[in-house]
Structures are given as C-alpha cells and as structure tokens.
Design an enzyme around this catalytic site. Sequence first.
Site, PDB file in Angstrom:
ATOM      1  N   GLU A   1       0.840  -1.197   0.000  1.00 44.96           N
ATOM      2  CA  GLU A   1       0.000   0.000   0.000  1.00 44.96           C
ATOM      3  C   GLU A   1       0.877   1.250   0.000  1.00 44.96           C
ATOM      4  O   GLU A   1       1.967   1.262   0.571  1.00 44.96           O
ATOM      5  CB  GLU A   1      -0.908  -0.004   1.234  1.00 44.96           C
ATOM      6  CG  GLU A   1      -1.924  -1.132   1.164  1.00 44.96           C
ATOM      7  CD  GLU A   1      -2.897  -1.138   2.341  1.00 44.96           C
ATOM      8  OE1 GLU A   1      -3.972  -1.719   2.183  1.00 44.96           O
ATOM      9  OE2 GLU A   1      -2.576  -0.581   3.403  1.00 44.96           O
TER      10      GLU A   1
ATOM     11  N   CYS B   1       6.586  -6.800   7.468  1.00 45.44           N
ATOM     12  CA  CYS B   1       7.735  -6.249   8.193  1.00 45.44           C
ATOM     13  C   CYS B   1       8.159  -7.229   9.278  1.00 45.44           C
ATOM     14  O   CYS B   1       7.321  -7.887   9.895  1.00 45.44           O
ATOM     15  CB  CYS B   1       7.368  -4.904   8.820  1.00 45.44           C
ATOM     16  SG  CYS B   1       8.760  -4.115   9.656  1.00 45.44           S
TER      17      CYS B   1
ATOM     18  N   CYS C   1       1.265  -2.036  15.134  1.00 44.25           N
ATOM     19  CA  CYS C   1       1.350  -1.771  13.698  1.00 44.25           C
ATOM     20  C   CYS C   1       0.755  -2.934  12.890  1.00 44.25           C
ATOM     21  O   CYS C   1       1.152  -4.089  13.070  1.00 44.25           O
ATOM     22  CB  CYS C   1       2.813  -1.556  13.318  1.00 44.25           C
ATOM     23  SG  CYS C   1       3.062  -1.456  11.542  1.00 44.25           S
TER      24      CYS C   1
ATOM     25  N   CYS D   1       6.421  -4.390  15.589  1.00 46.87           N
ATOM     26  CA  CYS D   1       5.915  -3.360  16.512  1.00 46.87           C
ATOM     27  C   CYS D   1       4.445  -3.685  16.817  1.00 46.87           C
ATOM     28  O   CYS D   1       3.660  -3.907  15.891  1.00 46.87           O
ATOM     29  CB  CYS D   1       6.047  -1.974  15.896  1.00 46.87           C
ATOM     30  SG  CYS D   1       7.736  -1.647  15.342  1.00 46.87           S
TER      31      CYS D   1
ATOM     32  N   CYS E   1      -0.585   6.252  10.158  1.00 45.80           N
ATOM     33  CA  CYS E   1       0.667   5.612  10.563  1.00 45.80           C
ATOM     34  C   CYS E   1       0.362   4.296  11.287  1.00 45.80           C
ATOM     35  O   CYS E   1      -0.464   4.250  12.182  1.00 45.80           O
ATOM     36  CB  CYS E   1       1.435   6.516  11.518  1.00 45.80           C
ATOM     37  SG  CYS E   1       2.049   7.979  10.718  1.00 45.80           S
TER      38      CYS E   1
ATOM     39  N   CYS F   1       3.606   8.563   1.042  1.00 40.96           N
ATOM     40  CA  CYS F   1       4.193   7.613   1.989  1.00 40.96           C
ATOM     41  C   CYS F   1       4.376   6.280   1.256  1.00 40.96           C
ATOM     42  O   CYS F   1       3.398   5.675   0.806  1.00 40.96           O
ATOM     43  CB  CYS F   1       3.256   7.456   3.184  1.00 40.96           C
ATOM     44  SG  CYS F   1       3.846   6.271   4.403  1.00 40.96           S
TER      45      CYS F   1
HETATM   46  S1  SF4 Z   1       6.006   0.440  12.659  1.00 44.37           S
HETATM   47 FE1  SF4 Z   1       5.323  -1.332  11.439  1.00 44.37          FE
HETATM   48  S2  SF4 Z   1       6.283  -1.094   9.449  1.00 44.37           S
HETATM   49 FE2  SF4 Z   1       7.369   0.270  10.873  1.00 44.37          FE
HETATM   50  S3  SF4 Z   1       9.076  -0.955  11.673  1.00 44.37           S
HETATM   51 FE3  SF4 Z   1       7.388  -1.278  13.093  1.00 44.37          FE
HETATM   52  S4  SF4 Z   1       6.338  -3.124  12.356  1.00 44.37           S
HETATM   53 FE4  SF4 Z   1       7.631  -2.378  10.695  1.00 44.37          FE
END
Ligand code: SF4
Length: 385
Positions: free
Chosen positions: A113, A148, A155, A152, A372, A141
């Site tokens: 995306e 990923c 996220c 996190c 975000c 963005c």
């Molecule tokens: S915020 Fe999301 S995309 Fe960014 S490093 Fe952490 S897990 Fe990865």
Amino acid sequence: MRCHGFRAVHILFAVIKFHQMSTSLIFDLSLAKLASLLVEWGEPAYRTRQIWHGLYRNFWNTPEEFTNLPGALRLKLTESLEFNILVRSSTLQSSDGETVKTLFQLNDGKAIETVLMKYDPFEVPQHEQIEYSGQGRRTLCISTQVGCAMGCVFCATGQMGFKRHLSSGEIVAQVMYYARMLHDQGEVLTNVVVMGMGEPFHNYENTMTALDQLNDPSGYNFGARRFTISTVGLVPAIRRFASEKRQFNLAISLHAVDDALRASILPVSKNYLIDELLEACRDYVAVTGRRITFEWALVYGLNDTSEQAHLLASKLKGLLCHVNVIPLNPTDGYSGKASTRLRANEFKNILTRSGVPCTIRLRRGVDIQAGCGQLESILYKSIQK
Ligand code: SF4
C-alpha cells in the site's frame, strides 16, 4: 479432458510466472545499467538519455509511449523489460478527500500500500507555498517491504509478519506512479516519506538505490531533502547512514525511552538499548549537522504520562531534534487506545517548556486505515486470502 484442461492452465501460469521472474523491471535499472544494456543491444548512446527522460521527465510508463524511438527498439523494450510493475488493485479516499490509499499488486501476486496525503496551502510554511505555486504539500508515503519483520505491536504491517523486500524498482515505481498522476492533474509531488510498509533500514541497499535514482539530476531530480526515511532505530544502519552523508532526512520511531517499556512496544529495541540508540543519534547529528525527527505514538495511559514526557525531555537534552507526537491510530491486533487531545497537549507542553521542540501531528486517513501503523489491513487481507 478436465484433467488436461487443469494441466494446461497450470503450464500457462508457470510460463507467465517464469516470464515475469526472468524479465527485469525497468525501474530496477540505474542509468549506468540502462546504458550498458543498450550498448549490448547495439543502440547508439543517445538512446539511453531518451529512455531515461521518457521515464523520469515525461512520466511515460509503457513502451508504446516512447514514440521518439524506432519501432524495433520499442518492441525490444516490450520483450525484455517489465514496465507494468505495479498493478493498481483498488484505491480508497478518506472522507475529507485529502488522503488517498492505493493497493498495488506486485508481479508475484503480493501486495503493498502507498498513501498520498494532501495538505492545503495554509497548512504549509509560506516559503513552500511560493515554491509550489500555492498548491499545498503533496506527501507520498511509500513502502519498502511486503510486511515487516520488526513486529511493533501496534502496527498492522508488523502484525502480518515479513514477506519479502521490495526491489529498488518497486520502490521507485510507487513514486513515479503518483508523480505521473499528479502531473496529469497539473500538480507536483513535494515530499516523500519512507514510512509505509516495512523497515527501510532492513532493506537498506534497495531503499538507498531507489532514493538515489529518484534524486538523480538527469532524471526525476527529486530533491534529497524532500525525502524522509523513518526507522525503528536500527543502530548499525543509522551509523552507516551517517557515514554515507546522504541529504535525506532521518526520522526515528521512539515511542518510549524506558528500555523495558520500549521493548514491550517495539520488540526489536531489545537489541539496541535507548542510550546506545541516542548515542548513535548524537553521532549522526555531529557528523551530518542535520536535525533528527523523533516519532512518538501516544498510547493512552502507557507512554503519554507526564513522567514519560519529563524522561523524554531529559534524554533529548541538547540534541538537535524535533519530536512529532501523534495519538495512536487503531489496529485490529492491538488493544491500546489513543491519547486524548488534552493529554497530547500536556505532553507537548512539558517537552516545549524543557526546550525540546514538539508538534502534535494531525491524524490523516484513519477512516480508510491509511494512518501511521495501519497499512496492510483491509485491502491486503481481501487480496491475499
Ligand atoms: S512500525 Fe510497522 S512497518 Fe514500521 S518498523 Fe514497526 S512493524 Fe515495521
């Protein structure tokens, strides 16, 4: 018969897949690689410049648009290089019309995306309004990975896990897609933030190759200082980035300066304790003379307290930096809640009074999961399952 039909379809898909895998993406080629390919094909040197300008100045994205080239060369481009790098699967627009999120399908069927955010001229500093003829900021963005590996907790991209790195061409293609779209609307892209899906420093080479390519003065010539790369804080990569002295802006997702709390939000931070990270940041500023931006997603009752704000202010004392705080954007996989406006203001005021510049960032595109930490979500799930 039915069985043979299935076999034929399988073979056809295998052939298509093999063709896609064996064909280079046009945007994966640097100027030097394009030049050597054309030499290999026996083309005169000036063809390189014609193709480069076609791609990056005229925003052409199919071989047919290169009408300044002989038909035989256009055919060779069609047969040898993949132009159709990103297939738009769907687009969502936020209710205020100022955020657009596009789901692109890649050649291997995976998806990413990309989000465009439009800011009115009054939201943009005066010197930029003149530069862009009053159109306002157009910030894109972009993603650097499918999924990923950083995990996190708040996220959506982290919650889906790591699938693969994007090639430099797949990163470039996101920018050129929107550059072309805005160009057709009489506008220009003004900023690119590398804050979409993925950790750009985990895909360091491809990310830097892509940004360097977009920055190339003989091509798209997008100013280095209009790029911002955001990392979760991979210390060795920050040190490498500092030593290479590129002019791209650096942002670091901090979210906590207490090691235990930070590790509970950003698991990868167990490898880089906060003092080690901030030391790398101080060294970065010393080497480059450039300011660092710290991002802080405010989670109600977790990291938005006055104690946390005072601790942050003490840790950042004397560092050339700016803190962006933003109330958390919701995702399915995390139960934390966004801070209230009142708490966000209090947090900001503590930092400001302590001499640390701070801005409360606007939440954009939350209604279409384009904020975000929200990328992946609905559209990705619908296409992958
Ligand atoms: S915020 Fe999301 S995309 Fe960014 S490093 Fe952490 S897990 Fe990865």
